[in-house]
Structures are given as C-alpha cells and as structure tokens.
Design a protein around this motif. Sequence first.
Motif, short mmCIF file in Angstrom:
data_model
loop_
_atom_site.label_atom_id
_atom_site.label_comp_id
_atom_site.label_asym_id
_atom_site.label_seq_id
_atom_site.Cartn_x
_atom_site.Cartn_y
_atom_site.Cartn_z
N PHE A 223 4.30 29.68 -90.89
CA PHE A 223 5.71 29.71 -90.47
C PHE A 223 6.49 28.54 -91.04
CE2 PHE A 223 4.80 33.28 -88.17
CZ PHE A 223 5.74 33.63 -87.21
N ASP A 224 5.83 27.37 -91.14
CA ASP A 224 6.55 26.21 -91.67
C ASP A 224 6.84 26.40 -93.15
OD1 ASP A 224 3.72 23.92 -92.11
OD2 ASP A 224 3.92 26.07 -92.42
N PRO B 298 11.30 28.82 -87.37
CA PRO B 298 11.21 27.77 -86.34
C PRO B 298 9.92 27.89 -85.53
CG PRO B 298 12.71 29.49 -85.63
CD PRO B 298 12.33 29.82 -87.04
N GLU B 299 9.41 26.74 -85.11
CA GLU B 299 8.21 26.69 -84.28
C GLU B 299 8.40 25.62 -83.23
OE1 GLU B 299 5.70 25.88 -87.85
OE2 GLU B 299 4.42 27.43 -86.97
N ILE B 300 7.63 25.73 -82.14
CA ILE B 300 7.64 24.70 -81.11
C ILE B 300 6.21 24.48 -80.66
CG2 ILE B 300 8.06 26.38 -79.27
CD1 ILE B 300 9.75 24.20 -77.88
N VAL C 249 4.22 27.99 -80.91
CA VAL C 249 4.85 29.31 -80.83
C VAL C 249 5.94 29.37 -81.89
CG1 VAL C 249 6.22 30.84 -79.40
CG2 VAL C 249 4.31 29.61 -78.40
N GLY C 250 5.94 30.44 -82.68
CA GLY C 250 6.91 30.60 -83.76
C GLY C 250 7.86 31.75 -83.46
N GLY C 251 9.06 31.66 -84.02
CA GLY C 251 10.06 32.67 -83.73
C GLY C 251 10.86 33.09 -84.95
#
Lengths: 130, 56
Positions: free
Chosen positions: A44-45, A50-52, A73-75
């Motif tokens: 995801f990066d 975005p990730e948290i 968690v990615g969105g």
Amino acid sequence: MQGLFLSGDEFLKGQRAKVLLLERILGQVFSACDVVVQTGPVPFDIVGLPEIAFPIGFTAPATGPALPLGTIVGGLPYAEDRLLSVVGAYQAVSDHHLRRPADPVAPAAAARRAAPTLRLTPEEALAASE
Amino acid sequence: MADVPTPTDEQLDVWIRARLQIAGVDIEQLHPTLTDPETGSPSQAALLASVRTFLG
C-alpha cells in the motif's frame, strides 16, 4: 545509492507495474471491503494508499517482558477519515493503546556499591580462600 | 541459449565499485568493515552487501 543501479527501462517498467497493482487493488480488493488489515506496509505504501498502524495487544513470551504487537489497516485514496474512524471504534472497546509496561527496576545504590570486585590482587585472593 | 551463470559476490563487488566510480562515488571514504557510530555511515562491506541484495 541503489538507484544508481536501476536502468531507465527498469524504472519505467516498475512505474507501470505500480499503476497495474493500484488498478487491481482498487478494482478487486476494495470491491469486496472497505479497509484491509495488513501485516506490513507493503504494497500500500508503494502505490500511495493511506494506512494507519495501531497496537492490538502484547506478546506472551515464556521469559522476558511482554512486547507490544501492532497491525496496519489500509484504505482507499483520501480515505484517512475512514481509517481513523475504524481505529477509533476499535480503541473505544479495547485498551491496548493505553497500557504501558512497568518501568525497569534499577538496582539499589547499595547493591551497586556492594557488587563484587572484578579483579583481586594475589593477597586478596589468598585472603578470600582462607 | 545456455543459462547465464550467476555472478559471485566478488564479481558483483567489482562491478558495483566500478559503477560507483563512474558516477563519482568513492566508497573508499568509508571504513572497510565498521559503521561510523557518530554519523551512522555504513561500512564498505555493508554498502556492498546492500547493493548486492538490491541487484539480486
């Protein structure tokens, strides 16, 4: 440094692969869910989603201190508010983010002073053996 | 066509040093084996290992 060893065509091929990966993630993964739980930030990066990251508990080793565990968690693009809402809801019913390990206990000053001498003179060794 | 043999680490190191030299990077400025604790600069060995891993 590593970029010096990447040729132009390899770089372009990598950029095209990123676009393809992003299309697949957006079209296939997010057609079935709202957020994605991951074990690491990749990929995801790499594709700019975005990730948290947040704590989800602690290890339970047989010996030694318990270490914190986390997940990511990615969105969707620009869905940081959704990620924050998901983690906020999780943290409203859990307390992993509030727990702190006990401070390590420093040896008392007297115990430090009473530590055995590391080197003995021959006379001290003889006296200790008597 | 015959399979191309995998280069050894020593062969890769020669090529890496040459390629860096062409780009104007002199890794002889780094210590051969020790990381600099003050600046965090890697050793030559660590740099070569990192680039070998990247190439692999």
